[in-house]
Design a protein around this motif. Structure first.
Motif, PDB file in Angstrom:
ATOM      1  N   PRO A  20       0.819  -1.224   0.000  1.00 21.09           N
ATOM      2  CA  PRO A  20       0.000   0.000   0.000  1.00 21.09           C
ATOM      3  C   PRO A  20       0.851   1.271   0.000  1.00 21.09           C
ATOM      4  N   PHE A  21       1.960   1.257   0.720  1.00 18.24           N
ATOM      5  CA  PHE A  21       2.823   2.439   0.742  1.00 18.24           C
ATOM      6  C   PHE A  21       3.366   2.726  -0.653  1.00 18.24           C
ATOM      7  N   LEU A  22       3.834   1.690  -1.332  1.00 14.07           N
ATOM      8  CA  LEU A  22       4.391   1.836  -2.680  1.00 14.07           C
ATOM      9  C   LEU A  22       3.333   2.358  -3.655  1.00 14.07           C
ATOM     10  N   GLN A  23       2.123   1.845  -3.551  1.00 12.42           N
ATOM     11  CA  GLN A  23       1.068   2.248  -4.474  1.00 12.42           C
ATOM     12  C   GLN A  23       0.598   3.680  -4.211  1.00 12.42           C
ATOM     13  N   ILE A  24       0.568   4.072  -2.961  1.00  6.49           N
ATOM     14  CA  ILE A  24       0.205   5.464  -2.655  1.00  6.49           C
ATOM     15  C   ILE A  24       1.275   6.403  -3.187  1.00  6.49           C
ATOM     16  N   CYS A  25       2.538   6.047  -3.011  1.00  5.49           N
ATOM     17  CA  CYS A  25       3.633   6.860  -3.562  1.00  5.49           C
ATOM     18  C   CYS A  25       3.534   6.932  -5.086  1.00  5.49           C
ATOM     19  N   ALA A  26       3.279   5.800  -5.723  1.00  8.99           N
ATOM     20  CA  ALA A  26       3.144   5.764  -7.182  1.00  8.99           C
ATOM     21  C   ALA A  26       2.000   6.660  -7.645  1.00  8.99           C
ATOM     22  N   THR A  27       0.905   6.657  -6.907  1.00  9.00           N
ATOM     23  CA  THR A  27      -0.256   7.460  -7.281  1.00  9.00           C
ATOM     24  C   THR A  27       0.035   8.945  -7.124  1.00  9.00           C
ATOM     25  N   ILE A  28       0.718   9.330  -6.074  1.00 10.80           N
ATOM     26  CA  ILE A  28       1.103  10.736  -5.892  1.00 10.80           C
ATOM     27  C   ILE A  28       2.029  11.170  -7.032  1.00 10.80           C
ATOM     28  N   ILE A  29       2.984  10.329  -7.366  1.00  9.75           N
ATOM     29  CA  ILE A  29       3.904  10.624  -8.465  1.00  9.75           C
ATOM     30  C   ILE A  29       3.140  10.670  -9.794  1.00  9.75           C
ATOM     31  N   GLY A  30       2.178   9.761  -9.962  1.00 16.87           N
ATOM     32  CA  GLY A  30       1.346   9.756 -11.167  1.00 16.87           C
ATOM     33  C   GLY A  30       0.520  11.027 -11.289  1.00 16.87           C
ATOM     34  N   LEU A  31       0.005  11.509 -10.177  1.00 17.56           N
ATOM     35  CA  LEU A  31      -0.729  12.782 -10.189  1.00 17.56           C
ATOM     36  C   LEU A  31       0.181  13.925 -10.622  1.00 17.56           C
ATOM     37  N   TYR A  32       1.418  13.904 -10.158  1.00 18.90           N
ATOM     38  CA  TYR A  32       2.372  14.944 -10.520  1.00 18.90           C
ATOM     39  C   TYR A  32       2.718  14.867 -12.019  1.00 18.90           C
ATOM     40  N   ALA A  33       2.895  13.659 -12.533  1.00 22.33           N
ATOM     41  CA  ALA A  33       3.143  13.493 -13.972  1.00 22.33           C
ATOM     42  C   ALA A  33       1.935  13.993 -14.764  1.00 22.33           C
ATOM     43  N   GLY A  34       0.739  13.704 -14.268  1.00 26.74           N
ATOM     44  CA  GLY A  34      -0.480  14.179 -14.915  1.00 26.74           C
ATOM     45  C   GLY A  34      -0.587  15.691 -14.911  1.00 26.74           C
ATOM     46  N   TYR A  35      -0.151  16.319 -13.827  1.00 27.81           N
ATOM     47  CA  TYR A  35      -0.123  17.780 -13.743  1.00 27.81           C
ATOM     48  C   TYR A  35       0.748  18.345 -14.864  1.00 27.81           C
ATOM     49  N   ILE A  47       2.730  28.099 -21.408  1.00 26.98           N
ATOM     50  CA  ILE A  47       3.051  27.457 -20.143  1.00 26.98           C
ATOM     51  C   ILE A  47       4.328  26.654 -20.353  1.00 26.98           C
ATOM     52  N   PRO A  48       5.337  26.899 -19.526  1.00 31.28           N
ATOM     53  CA  PRO A  48       6.565  26.108 -19.694  1.00 31.28           C
ATOM     54  C   PRO A  48       6.312  24.629 -19.393  1.00 31.28           C
ATOM     55  N   PHE A  49       6.950  23.773 -20.172  1.00 25.53           N
ATOM     56  CA  PHE A  49       6.790  22.338 -20.013  1.00 25.53           C
ATOM     57  C   PHE A  49       8.159  21.688 -20.044  1.00 25.53           C
ATOM     58  N   ASN A  50       8.471  20.956 -19.002  1.00 24.59           N
ATOM     59  CA  ASN A  50       9.748  20.262 -18.916  1.00 24.59           C
ATOM     60  C   ASN A  50       9.537  18.819 -19.378  1.00 24.59           C
ATOM     61  N   TRP A  51       9.859  18.573 -20.634  1.00 24.71           N
ATOM     62  CA  TRP A  51       9.633  17.260 -21.257  1.00 24.71           C
ATOM     63  C   TRP A  51      10.331  16.151 -20.484  1.00 24.71           C
ATOM     64  N   LYS A  52      11.628  16.340 -20.216  1.00 27.93           N
ATOM     65  CA  LYS A  52      12.406  15.285 -19.547  1.00 27.93           C
ATOM     66  C   LYS A  52      11.854  14.973 -18.160  1.00 27.93           C
ATOM     67  N   GLN A  53      11.449  16.008 -17.442  1.00 29.97           N
ATOM     68  CA  GLN A  53      10.894  15.778 -16.103  1.00 29.97           C
ATOM     69  C   GLN A  53       9.586  14.993 -16.198  1.00 29.97           C
ATOM     70  N   HIS A  54       8.726  15.358 -17.149  1.00 32.34           N
ATOM     71  CA  HIS A  54       7.467  14.643 -17.326  1.00 32.34           C
ATOM     72  C   HIS A  54       7.721  13.169 -17.649  1.00 32.34           C
ATOM     73  N   VAL A  55       8.657  12.919 -18.559  1.00 36.98           N
ATOM     74  CA  VAL A  55       8.980  11.546 -18.951  1.00 36.98           C
ATOM     75  C   VAL A  55       9.517  10.760 -17.756  1.00 36.98           C
ATOM     76  N   THR A  56      10.442  11.356 -17.022  1.00 36.65           N
ATOM     77  CA  THR A  56      11.041  10.670 -15.866  1.00 36.65           C
ATOM     78  C   THR A  56      10.002  10.367 -14.796  1.00 36.65           C
ATOM     79  N   ILE A  57       9.190  11.344 -14.482  1.00 39.49           N
ATOM     80  CA  ILE A  57       8.157  11.166 -13.448  1.00 39.49           C
ATOM     81  C   ILE A  57       7.141  10.115 -13.890  1.00 39.49           C
ATOM     82  N   GLY A  58       6.730  10.169 -15.155  1.00 42.01           N
ATOM     83  CA  GLY A  58       5.780   9.182 -15.677  1.00 42.01           C
ATOM     84  C   GLY A  58       6.337   7.769 -15.632  1.00 42.01           C
TER      85      GLY A  58
END
Length: 140
Positions: A6-21, A36-47
């Protein structure tokens, strides 16, 4: 070990929300005419991290169920939604990888990627609810 899933999945979901943002920022910059500035590499890494953790967490959930209860597929909606998420995770990862490696102007693939991953995040949020029910029914 039981609480790692559950801890891993909650962390993954928070990170997924950030990638979605970041993905929404990209959508707005490309289709709403907003600068709006967009950091491609950051989005890819977070996703990649989010999808990788979701996949790892799915494997962990199956493992925990097998070790704890000596059986899989007893958690009702929780495991069914997890298996619904699997093809979405695969498509999200593969489409993201393809767009990252083959940069070009596209319309349909980024839209399909975004819709898929938005649905994935929604299902992951619902998994928190069904996971809490599993904890109440089987652990507490």
């Amino acid at each position: 070990m039981l609480w790692v899933h559950p801890f891993l999945q909650i962390c993954a979901t928070i990170i997924g929300l950030y990638a979605g943002y970041h993905g929404v920022k990209r959508l707005l910059s490309q289709h709403a005419g907003l600068k709006i500035p967009f950091n491609w590499k950051q989005h890819v890494t977070i996703g990649r991290i989010a999808i990788g953790l979701w996949m790892l967490g799915m494997a962990g959930g199956l493992t925990v169920a097998r070790l704890k209860w000596e059986v899989n597929f007893v958690t009702g909606a929780h495991y069914k939604i997890a298996f619904t998420m699997l093809p979405l995770m695969i498509f999200g990862a593969v489409s993201g990888y393809y767009m990252d490696k083959n940069k070009a102007k596209r319309t349909l693939l980024p839209l399909a990627h975004g819709v898929c991953n938005l649905l994935l995040v929604g299902l992951a949020l619902y998994q928190i609810r069904t996971g809490w029910q599993v904890i109440k029914d089987f652990i507490l």
